[in-house]
Design an enzyme around this catalytic site. Structure first.
Site, PDB file in Angstrom:
ATOM      1  N   ASP A  93       0.854  -1.190   0.000  1.00 34.92           N
ATOM      2  CA  ASP A  93       0.000   0.000   0.000  1.00 34.92           C
ATOM      3  C   ASP A  93       0.885   1.233   0.000  1.00 34.92           C
ATOM      4  O   ASP A  93       2.113   1.130   0.105  1.00 34.92           O
ATOM      5  CB  ASP A  93      -0.917  -0.002   1.232  1.00 34.92           C
ATOM      6  CG  ASP A  93      -2.264   0.659   0.965  1.00 34.92           C
ATOM      7  OD1 ASP A  93      -2.276   1.813   0.486  1.00 34.92           O
ATOM      8  OD2 ASP A  93      -3.308   0.038   1.235  1.00 34.92           O
ATOM      9  N   VAL A 113       0.997   1.401  -7.108  1.00 38.20           N
ATOM     10  CA  VAL A 113       0.794   0.391  -8.153  1.00 38.20           C
ATOM     11  C   VAL A 113       0.970   0.937  -9.563  1.00 38.20           C
ATOM     12  O   VAL A 113       1.077   0.168 -10.521  1.00 38.20           O
ATOM     13  CB  VAL A 113      -0.598  -0.270  -8.022  1.00 38.20           C
ATOM     14  CG1 VAL A 113      -0.693  -1.052  -6.724  1.00 38.20           C
ATOM     15  CG2 VAL A 113      -1.723   0.753  -8.141  1.00 38.20           C
ATOM     16  N   ASN A 134      -5.906  -5.563  -5.559  1.00 40.05           N
ATOM     17  CA  ASN A 134      -7.083  -4.935  -4.967  1.00 40.05           C
ATOM     18  C   ASN A 134      -7.079  -3.418  -5.070  1.00 40.05           C
ATOM     19  O   ASN A 134      -8.143  -2.793  -5.070  1.00 40.05           O
ATOM     20  CB  ASN A 134      -7.186  -5.354  -3.495  1.00 40.05           C
ATOM     21  CG  ASN A 134      -8.206  -4.540  -2.733  1.00 40.05           C
ATOM     22  OD1 ASN A 134      -9.406  -4.740  -2.853  1.00 40.05           O
ATOM     23  ND2 ASN A 134      -7.717  -3.581  -1.936  1.00 40.05           N
ATOM     24  N   TYR A 178     -14.089   5.311 -13.900  1.00 37.71           N
ATOM     25  CA  TYR A 178     -13.967   4.096 -13.080  1.00 37.71           C
ATOM     26  C   TYR A 178     -14.465   2.882 -13.863  1.00 37.71           C
ATOM     27  O   TYR A 178     -13.788   1.847 -13.946  1.00 37.71           O
ATOM     28  CB  TYR A 178     -14.770   4.293 -11.801  1.00 37.71           C
ATOM     29  CG  TYR A 178     -14.757   3.130 -10.837  1.00 37.71           C
ATOM     30  CD1 TYR A 178     -13.681   2.930  -9.971  1.00 37.71           C
ATOM     31  CD2 TYR A 178     -15.834   2.261 -10.768  1.00 37.71           C
ATOM     32  CE1 TYR A 178     -13.689   1.883  -9.064  1.00 37.71           C
ATOM     33  CE2 TYR A 178     -15.848   1.201  -9.871  1.00 37.71           C
ATOM     34  CZ  TYR A 178     -14.769   1.017  -9.015  1.00 37.71           C
ATOM     35  OH  TYR A 178     -14.783  -0.024  -8.119  1.00 37.71           O
ATOM     36  N   LYS A 220     -12.510  -0.583 -15.118  1.00 40.90           N
ATOM     37  CA  LYS A 220     -12.916  -1.905 -14.659  1.00 40.90           C
ATOM     38  C   LYS A 220     -13.280  -2.813 -15.829  1.00 40.90           C
ATOM     39  O   LYS A 220     -13.073  -4.035 -15.767  1.00 40.90           O
ATOM     40  CB  LYS A 220     -14.064  -1.791 -13.661  1.00 40.90           C
ATOM     41  CG  LYS A 220     -13.671  -1.057 -12.371  1.00 40.90           C
ATOM     42  CD  LYS A 220     -12.451  -1.674 -11.704  1.00 40.90           C
ATOM     43  CE  LYS A 220     -12.145  -1.031 -10.363  1.00 40.90           C
ATOM     44  NZ  LYS A 220     -10.986  -1.651  -9.684  1.00 40.90           N
TER      45      LYS A 220
END
Length: 256
Positions: A37, A59, A85, A148, A152
Site C-alpha cells: 500500500d 501500483v 485490490n 472508473y 474496470k
C-alpha cells in the site's frame, strides 16, 4: 490445516477496506502475506498485527512493483499469489471529467493491474493464482462513474488475456466484481475518527434496501471470502472468469 498453508500472497491496497480483510483472512488461512500500500502507517500497523510483511507500493510505478517483488522473495523465497485490490473511485459525469482525473483513475485501476500481472507473473511459482479486482461496473454501465467503469472493463479484458497466456504454467487468473461494499470508497465516514461510520453503514443499508435484492450494502469480509475461494484449491478448475458479488444488483429488474 489452512486453505493457503505454505503459500505467499501479495495483496495490494491492503492497508484498509477489502484489501485489509483479504490480508487478515489469508493469514488466518496459513498464507504468508505481503501487505502492499501507500498508506505506510496503517499498512505497517496491520502487517505487525497479523505477522505479515509491509511494502510500500504505488501500483502505477513499475520500479516499485519490481522492488516489492524483490522484498517479497527476500522475505519468503517465492510468490504464489497476487490479489490486485488497489483502486480509486471518483464521481463525475463524462463530459465534466478532467483529463488528469481520468488518467489518475486509469493509472491506479488499470495500469496498476497491468503492472502487477506483468511484474509478478514471471516471478510466480507455477500453479499460482492472480485475482484482479474489477467491479459490477465492469460488466454494465453506471452514470457518474465513467472513468472508473472504463478501467474496470479494461481489468476484465486483462484478466481474460492473462488467464489464456498463463494457463500453460497452471496459473489461474480470475476477477472479482463487487457491487456496493461498505469501505471508505463508499463510506468516507470511515476515514474520520469523529464520524459515526456505523451510523452511515446503517443509512447505506437503508438506501440499498431499495436497490439490491439482498437488501443491504456488502461487507468487505464477504469480498475477502470470495478472494480466498479464487486463491485456494477450491477453485482449481476456474480461470479467466468474472465473479460478481453484488447482492443481486445485476440480476435484473424487480417488480413490486
Amino acid at each position: 490445516m489452512g486453505k493457503l498453508d505454505g503459500r505467499v500472497v501479495v495483496v495490494t491496497g491492503a492497508a484498509r477496506g477489502q484489501g485489509e480483510q483479504e490480508a487478515r483472512l489469508f493469514r488466518q488461512e496459513g498464507a504468508s502475506v505481503v501487505v502492499a500500500d501507500v498508506l505506510d502507517d496503517r499498512g505497517r500497523a496491520l502487517a505487525e498485527e497479523i505477522g505479515a510483511l509491509y511494502v510500500r507500493l504505488d501500483v502505477g510505478e513499475e520500479e516499485q512493483w519490481r522492488a516489492a517483488v524483490r522484498r517479497a522473495k527476500e522475505a519468503y523465497g517465492r510468490i504464489d499469489g497476487l490479489v490486485a485490490n488497489a483502486g480509486i473511485l471518483r464521481f463525475n459525469s463524462l463530459v465534466d471529467t478532467p483529463l488528469d482525473e481520468f488518467m489518475r483513475i486509469v493509472r491506479v485501476n488499470q495500469v496498476g493491474c497491468f503492472l502487477g500481472i506483468k511484474t509478478i507473473a514471471p516471478e510466480m511459482e507455477d500453479g499460482g493464482t492472480i485475482v484482479t479486482t474489477a467491479s459490477c461496473t465492469g460488466l454494465t454501465g453506471m452514470a457518474a462513474v465513467g472513468a472508473y467503469a472504463a478501467t474496470k472493463h479494461a481489468v476484465l479484458g486483462l484478466t481474460r488475456v492473462a488467464a489464456l497466456e498463463l494457463a500453460a504454467r497452471g496459473i489461474r487468473v480470475n476477477a472479482i466484481c463487487p457491487g456496493a461494499i461498505d469501505t471508505a470508497m463508499s463510506n468516507p465516514a470511515q476515514l474520520d475518527p469523529a464520524a459515526d461510520a456505523e451510523g452511515v453503514t446503517r443509512a447505506l443499508d437503508g438506501l440499498y434496501r431499495k436497490l439490491v435484492p439482498l437488501g443491504r450494502i456488502g461487507r468487505p469480509e464477504e469480498v475477502a471470502r470470495l478472494a480466498l475461494f479464487l486463491t485456494s484449491e477450491d477453485s482449481s478448475y476456474i480461470t479467466g472468469q468474472p465473479f460478481v458479488i453484488d447482492g443481486g444488483w445485476l440480476a435484473g429488474v424487480a417488480v413490486g
